[in-house]
Design an enzyme around this catalytic site. Sequence first.
Site, mmCIF file in Angstrom:
data_model
loop_
_atom_site.group_PDB
_atom_site.id
_atom_site.type_symbol
_atom_site.label_atom_id
_atom_site.label_comp_id
_atom_site.label_asym_id
_atom_site.label_seq_id
_atom_site.Cartn_x
_atom_site.Cartn_y
_atom_site.Cartn_z
ATOM 1 N N GLY A 1 3.365 1.685 -1.958
ATOM 2 C CA GLY A 1 3.978 1.808 -3.284
ATOM 3 C C GLY A 1 3.127 2.621 -4.243
ATOM 4 O O GLY A 1 2.112 3.222 -3.864
ATOM 5 N N ARG B 1 9.141 -4.680 -12.589
ATOM 6 C CA ARG B 1 10.302 -4.869 -13.472
ATOM 7 C C ARG B 1 10.800 -3.513 -13.979
ATOM 8 O O ARG B 1 10.076 -2.518 -13.959
ATOM 9 C CB ARG B 1 9.962 -5.790 -14.644
ATOM 10 C CG ARG B 1 8.944 -5.239 -15.614
ATOM 11 C CD ARG B 1 8.779 -6.138 -16.832
ATOM 12 N NE ARG B 1 7.561 -5.815 -17.571
ATOM 13 C CZ ARG B 1 7.370 -6.069 -18.851
ATOM 14 N NH1 ARG B 1 8.316 -6.658 -19.562
ATOM 15 N NH2 ARG B 1 6.235 -5.761 -19.445
ATOM 16 N N HIS C 1 -0.402 -13.065 -18.154
ATOM 17 C CA HIS C 1 -0.169 -11.609 -18.188
ATOM 18 C C HIS C 1 1.310 -11.411 -18.527
ATOM 19 O O HIS C 1 2.148 -11.132 -17.668
ATOM 20 C CB HIS C 1 -0.515 -10.985 -16.833
ATOM 21 C CG HIS C 1 -0.158 -9.530 -16.730
ATOM 22 N ND1 HIS C 1 -0.703 -8.553 -17.536
ATOM 23 C CD2 HIS C 1 0.720 -8.870 -15.929
ATOM 24 C CE1 HIS C 1 -0.182 -7.385 -17.239
ATOM 25 N NE2 HIS C 1 0.690 -7.544 -16.273
ATOM 26 N N ALA D 1 0.818 -1.228 0.000
ATOM 27 C CA ALA D 1 0.000 0.000 0.000
ATOM 28 C C ALA D 1 0.844 1.267 0.000
ATOM 29 O O ALA D 1 0.352 2.337 -0.338
ATOM 30 C CB ALA D 1 -0.937 -0.016 1.201
ATOM 31 N N ILE E 1 1.246 1.784 -7.041
ATOM 32 C CA ILE E 1 -0.132 1.351 -7.349
ATOM 33 C C ILE E 1 -1.008 1.489 -6.107
ATOM 34 O O ILE E 1 -2.169 1.901 -6.184
ATOM 35 C CB ILE E 1 -0.143 -0.089 -7.894
ATOM 36 C CG1 ILE E 1 0.584 -0.148 -9.233
ATOM 37 C CG2 ILE E 1 -1.573 -0.614 -8.060
ATOM 38 C CD1 ILE E 1 0.764 -1.548 -9.794
ATOM 39 N N ASP F 1 -4.831 -5.771 -19.394
ATOM 40 C CA ASP F 1 -4.639 -6.187 -20.794
ATOM 41 C C ASP F 1 -5.957 -6.066 -21.563
ATOM 42 O O ASP F 1 -5.981 -5.641 -22.721
ATOM 43 C CB ASP F 1 -4.136 -7.639 -20.831
ATOM 44 C CG ASP F 1 -2.936 -7.828 -19.927
ATOM 45 O OD1 ASP F 1 -1.881 -7.274 -20.234
ATOM 46 O OD2 ASP F 1 -3.073 -8.502 -18.891
ATOM 47 N N VAL G 1 -1.989 -8.754 -8.159
ATOM 48 C CA VAL G 1 -1.546 -7.746 -9.128
ATOM 49 C C VAL G 1 -0.038 -7.864 -9.344
ATOM 50 O O VAL G 1 0.464 -7.702 -10.459
ATOM 51 C CB VAL G 1 -1.926 -6.327 -8.627
ATOM 52 C CG1 VAL G 1 -1.394 -5.250 -9.571
ATOM 53 C CG2 VAL G 1 -3.440 -6.194 -8.465
ATOM 54 N N GLY G 2 0.691 -8.173 -8.277
ATOM 55 C CA GLY G 2 2.160 -8.250 -8.341
ATOM 56 C C GLY G 2 2.624 -9.290 -9.348
ATOM 57 O O GLY G 2 2.080 -10.394 -9.416
ATOM 58 N N ASN G 3 3.634 -8.945 -10.096
ATOM 59 C CA ASN G 3 4.106 -9.821 -11.180
ATOM 60 C C ASN G 3 5.147 -10.835 -10.743
ATOM 61 O O ASN G 3 5.911 -10.570 -9.814
ATOM 62 C CB ASN G 3 4.694 -8.949 -12.295
ATOM 63 C CG ASN G 3 3.608 -8.402 -13.185
ATOM 64 O OD1 ASN G 3 2.683 -9.120 -13.560
ATOM 65 N ND2 ASN G 3 3.701 -7.121 -13.526
ATOM 66 N N GLN H 1 1.724 -15.226 2.160
ATOM 67 C CA GLN H 1 0.503 -14.400 2.180
ATOM 68 C C GLN H 1 -0.750 -15.252 1.952
ATOM 69 O O GLN H 1 -1.784 -15.025 2.583
ATOM 70 C CB GLN H 1 0.597 -13.271 1.140
ATOM 71 C CG GLN H 1 1.599 -12.201 1.597
ATOM 72 C CD GLN H 1 1.631 -10.958 0.731
ATOM 73 O OE1 GLN H 1 1.010 -10.913 -0.330
ATOM 74 N NE2 GLN H 1 2.367 -9.961 1.172
HETATM 75 P P1 NAD Z 1 6.273 -0.185 -6.094
HETATM 76 O O1 NAD Z 1 7.697 -0.609 -6.010
HETATM 77 O O2 NAD Z 1 5.947 1.251 -6.269
HETATM 78 O O3 NAD Z 1 5.507 -0.669 -4.792
HETATM 79 C C1 NAD Z 1 5.594 -1.978 -4.320
HETATM 80 C C2 NAD Z 1 5.362 -1.922 -2.822
HETATM 81 O O4 NAD Z 1 5.280 -3.264 -2.358
HETATM 82 C C3 NAD Z 1 6.508 -1.252 -2.050
HETATM 83 O O5 NAD Z 1 5.969 -0.235 -1.221
HETATM 84 C C4 NAD Z 1 7.097 -2.391 -1.217
HETATM 85 O O6 NAD Z 1 7.584 -1.954 0.052
HETATM 86 C C5 NAD Z 1 5.883 -3.317 -1.094
HETATM 87 N N1 NAD Z 1 6.203 -4.715 -0.795
HETATM 88 C C6 NAD Z 1 7.229 -5.474 -1.254
HETATM 89 N N2 NAD Z 1 7.169 -6.706 -0.723
HETATM 90 C C7 NAD Z 1 6.066 -6.739 0.062
HETATM 91 C C8 NAD Z 1 5.469 -7.735 0.887
HETATM 92 N N3 NAD Z 1 6.023 -8.940 1.038
HETATM 93 N N4 NAD Z 1 4.344 -7.419 1.561
HETATM 94 C C9 NAD Z 1 3.795 -6.194 1.454
HETATM 95 N N5 NAD Z 1 4.315 -5.203 0.702
HETATM 96 C C10 NAD Z 1 5.443 -5.475 0.026
HETATM 97 O O7 NAD Z 1 5.614 -1.081 -7.254
HETATM 98 P P2 NAD Z 1 4.220 -0.831 -8.005
HETATM 99 O O8 NAD Z 1 4.447 0.055 -9.189
HETATM 100 O O9 NAD Z 1 3.176 -0.465 -7.027
HETATM 101 O O10 NAD Z 1 3.983 -2.307 -8.610
HETATM 102 C C11 NAD Z 1 3.677 -3.383 -7.758
HETATM 103 C C12 NAD Z 1 3.582 -4.688 -8.547
HETATM 104 O O11 NAD Z 1 2.492 -4.648 -9.451
HETATM 105 C C13 NAD Z 1 4.812 -5.012 -9.396
HETATM 106 O O12 NAD Z 1 5.114 -6.393 -9.275
HETATM 107 C C14 NAD Z 1 4.349 -4.701 -10.810
HETATM 108 O O13 NAD Z 1 5.068 -5.401 -11.786
HETATM 109 C C15 NAD Z 1 2.911 -5.166 -10.720
HETATM 110 N N6 NAD Z 1 1.998 -4.686 -11.768
HETATM 111 C C16 NAD Z 1 1.073 -5.575 -12.244
HETATM 112 C C17 NAD Z 1 0.156 -5.181 -13.193
HETATM 113 C C18 NAD Z 1 -0.873 -6.136 -13.721
HETATM 114 O O14 NAD Z 1 -1.618 -5.761 -14.640
HETATM 115 N N7 NAD Z 1 -0.999 -7.349 -13.233
HETATM 116 C C19 NAD Z 1 0.184 -3.863 -13.661
HETATM 117 C C20 NAD Z 1 1.139 -2.971 -13.161
HETATM 118 C C21 NAD Z 1 2.065 -3.402 -12.202
HETATM 119 C C1 LMR Z 2 1.897 -3.854 -16.951
HETATM 120 O O1 LMR Z 2 1.363 -4.650 -17.726
HETATM 121 O O2 LMR Z 2 1.922 -2.624 -17.172
HETATM 122 C C2 LMR Z 2 2.526 -4.375 -15.678
HETATM 123 O O3 LMR Z 2 2.437 -5.763 -15.612
HETATM 124 C C3 LMR Z 2 3.914 -3.887 -15.481
HETATM 125 C C4 LMR Z 2 4.880 -4.566 -16.396
HETATM 126 O O4 LMR Z 2 5.926 -4.992 -15.910
HETATM 127 O O5 LMR Z 2 4.611 -4.660 -17.586
#
Ligand code: NAD
Ligand code: LMR
Length: 338
Positions: free
Chosen positions: A15, A93, A188, A13, A17, A160, A130-132, A113
Amino acid sequence: MAQTPVTVTITGAGGQIGYALLFRIAAGDMLGTGQPVRLRLLEIPQGLRSAEGAALELQDGAFPLLGDVEVTDDTAVGFDGCDIALLVGSRPRGPGMERADLLTANAGIFGPQGAAIAAHAAAGVRVVVVGNPANTNALIARAAAPDLPDDRFTALTRLDHNRAVGQLAAALDVMPGSIRDVAIWGNHSATQFPDIAHATVDGARALDALSARFGGPYAATSWLDDEFVPRVAGRGAEIIEVRGSSSVASAANAAIDHVRDWMLGRPADAGWTSAAVVSHGEYGVPEGLVSSFPVTSDGDGYRIVEGLALDARARARIDASVAELIGERDAVARAGLL
Ligand code: NAD
Ligand code: LMR
């Protein structure tokens, strides 16, 4: 009578997103403007201050629907009584990486988790990862919570889906709201298959509209293969290249769309959407994989749209993406994460 608050846990939370999600959830965009919410902001110690800052700002928003907000790095507290878990927390990434390159960095987060959700969340909890790499992280979380039903675990491919609708709308110069029944299949990742074979535009076949736009069915198929599919599948990388970091607001928007449609159902005339759900063998996808499918929702859960005809082109693309999911599953199994 006042509605019982829904408890929403957002991991990561603090970060990017997370920050884009919190205020929209508090404003009622996800669960409706009559539904009070309680927020649990789960972070690791390094992310706590940022999450605490977001909690202060939430208070300053005086959102009428927002009950208590708790910030914690303890999964037992973060998932206590959780009705909806948005598992965002993980590393994004950078340029030149594929999402699967994050397996080593992130996969270890999702087993603990999943187990904490099984131990502490509400009986009806619903989880979106959501996390990749989102599909395989969801597979890991699901495996760590064997007593919960499969249909509680999903991964986000709505981004997507929305990207595919956006690209099609731009190509045909129509409003996104006029497009129905696009589908995202598979992972994804760059192998995903954005499919418009059954899509309609203002009630007419999208393929016919593309033929008219590009001067015949051959040119329309070339556009799909050479531009549409790679653009949608590569959009995450394109955003990283242009913005310098991965998508944030569009990802949060998609996560809100995903949960809203899942919890509240989709309007009757909205057609289907896409979500990564646990396969039970539909369309030949091996059981247990978390793969994207076209889905409907009446609020009682996502249901895969079954019985769609797939031509050889679609079959080959889906098989390639599913092969990648199998490879990711086998890699995390070898690493002892399943
Ligand atoms: P970010 O680095 O801004 O934030 C990530 C946050 O997660 C950080 O605050 C970090 O401290 C926290 N974190 C790390 N490990 C943790 C854990 N074990 N428990 C709780 N919190 C933890 O990254 P972001 O831009 O918010 O992106 C987050 C993830 O979402 C990435 O893996 C990114 O690739 C993914 N993502 C997925 C999609 C999708 O469509 N599925 C789209 C965009 C981003
Ligand atoms: C996206 O699709 O934008 C996210 O999964 C972030 C990424 O690494 O592409």
